[in-house]
Design an enzyme around this catalytic site. Structure first.
Site, PDB file in Angstrom:
ATOM      1  CG  HIS A   1      54.062 -57.378 -23.352  1.00  0.00           C
ATOM      2  ND1 HIS A   1      54.805 -56.188 -22.970  1.00  0.00           N
ATOM      3  CD2 HIS A   1      55.068 -57.868 -24.284  1.00  0.00           C
ATOM      4  CE1 HIS A   1      55.871 -55.679 -23.609  1.00  0.00           C
ATOM      5  NE2 HIS A   1      55.979 -56.717 -24.366  1.00  0.00           N
TER       6      HIS A   1
HETATM    7  P1  TYD Z   1      59.590 -58.954 -25.463  1.00  0.00           P
HETATM    8  O1  TYD Z   1      59.574 -57.703 -24.549  1.00  0.00           O
HETATM    9  O2  TYD Z   1      58.694 -60.042 -25.233  1.00  0.00           O
HETATM   10  O3  TYD Z   1      59.348 -58.273 -26.992  1.00  0.00           O
HETATM   11  P2  TYD Z   1      58.088 -57.653 -27.397  1.00  0.00           P
HETATM   12  O4  TYD Z   1      57.885 -56.286 -26.509  1.00  0.00           O
HETATM   13  O5  TYD Z   1      57.989 -57.477 -28.795  1.00  0.00           O
HETATM   14  O6  TYD Z   1      56.840 -58.318 -26.959  1.00  0.00           O
HETATM   15  O7  TYD Z   1      61.236 -59.248 -25.588  1.00  0.00           O
HETATM   16  C1  TYD Z   1      61.404 -60.442 -26.490  1.00  0.00           C
HETATM   17  C2  TYD Z   1      62.538 -61.259 -25.758  1.00  0.00           C
HETATM   18  O8  TYD Z   1      63.476 -60.248 -25.583  1.00  0.00           O
HETATM   19  C3  TYD Z   1      62.314 -61.709 -24.604  1.00  0.00           C
HETATM   20  O9  TYD Z   1      62.553 -63.095 -24.718  1.00  0.00           O
HETATM   21  C4  TYD Z   1      63.018 -61.166 -23.559  1.00  0.00           C
HETATM   22  C5  TYD Z   1      64.178 -60.441 -24.400  1.00  0.00           C
HETATM   23  N1  TYD Z   1      64.490 -59.203 -23.795  1.00  0.00           N
HETATM   24  C6  TYD Z   1      65.570 -59.142 -22.928  1.00  0.00           C
HETATM   25  O10 TYD Z   1      66.313 -60.131 -22.555  1.00  0.00           O
HETATM   26  N2  TYD Z   1      65.753 -57.773 -22.440  1.00  0.00           N
HETATM   27  C7  TYD Z   1      65.156 -56.767 -22.741  1.00  0.00           C
HETATM   28  O11 TYD Z   1      65.379 -55.483 -22.343  1.00  0.00           O
HETATM   29  C8  TYD Z   1      63.902 -56.843 -23.562  1.00  0.00           C
HETATM   30  C9  TYD Z   1      62.952 -55.796 -23.852  1.00  0.00           C
HETATM   31  C10 TYD Z   1      63.640 -58.104 -24.107  1.00  0.00           C
END
Ligand code: TYD
Length: 135
Positions: free
Chosen positions: A50
């Protein structure tokens, strides 16, 4: 700064164990609003996939190693993190993925904004249009 950059952090080598640190507006080029960490990643998994519209990040491999692949909409570059005294600064607007996590690796992320689902771009074609409009 609008380009990604590997930044070397201070390190105090000591027979009792080493110490490194980072401070906002010094090694980290922004105010830190949030921190999160990624751990227990099964072999072969990919995280990220992303872009953020506004959020900037600084990623440190506190333990183990992994790769961060950054894409500006035109070209991709891979940064390998494998030392706890190096960090990768990522400006806003880059598509990013993380892969090649070693066993027991620990990725610490220092983020410039609070968590905001609306800041994410999850669709790669959308990201490419967005990135090219910004140029
Ligand atoms: P995500 O940013 O999609 O992970 P990656 O970078 O590996 O794609 O985050 C995974 C899940 O964690 C998503 O459902 C949202 C949650 N999340 C939070 O609640 N707070 C945060 O600060 C982050 C980074 C993620």
């Amino acid at each position: 700064m609008n380009q990604p950059k590997i930044i070397q952090l201070p390190k105090f080598l000591d027979a009792r164990g080493n110490l490194s640190f980072a401070e906002e507006f010094k090694q980290i080029p922004y105010k830190i609003a949030r921190t999160y960490w990624i751990y227990d990643v099964p072999g072969g998994e990919i995280r990220g996939g992303h872009a953020y519209r506004e959020n900037e990040e600084f990623i440190i491999a506190l333990s183990g190693s992994f790769d961060v692949i950054l894409d500006n909409g035109i070209e991709k570059q891979t940064y390998s993190l494998n030392r706890s005294y190096y960090g990768l600064y990522i400006p806003k607007g880059f598509w990013r993925e993380m892969n090649n996590f070693s066993t027991n690796s620990l990725a610490l992320v220092l983020a410039s904004t609070p968590y905001c689902p609306n800041d994410y771009i999850y669709d790669y074609e959308h990201f490419k249009r967005y990135a090219n409009e910004k140029k």
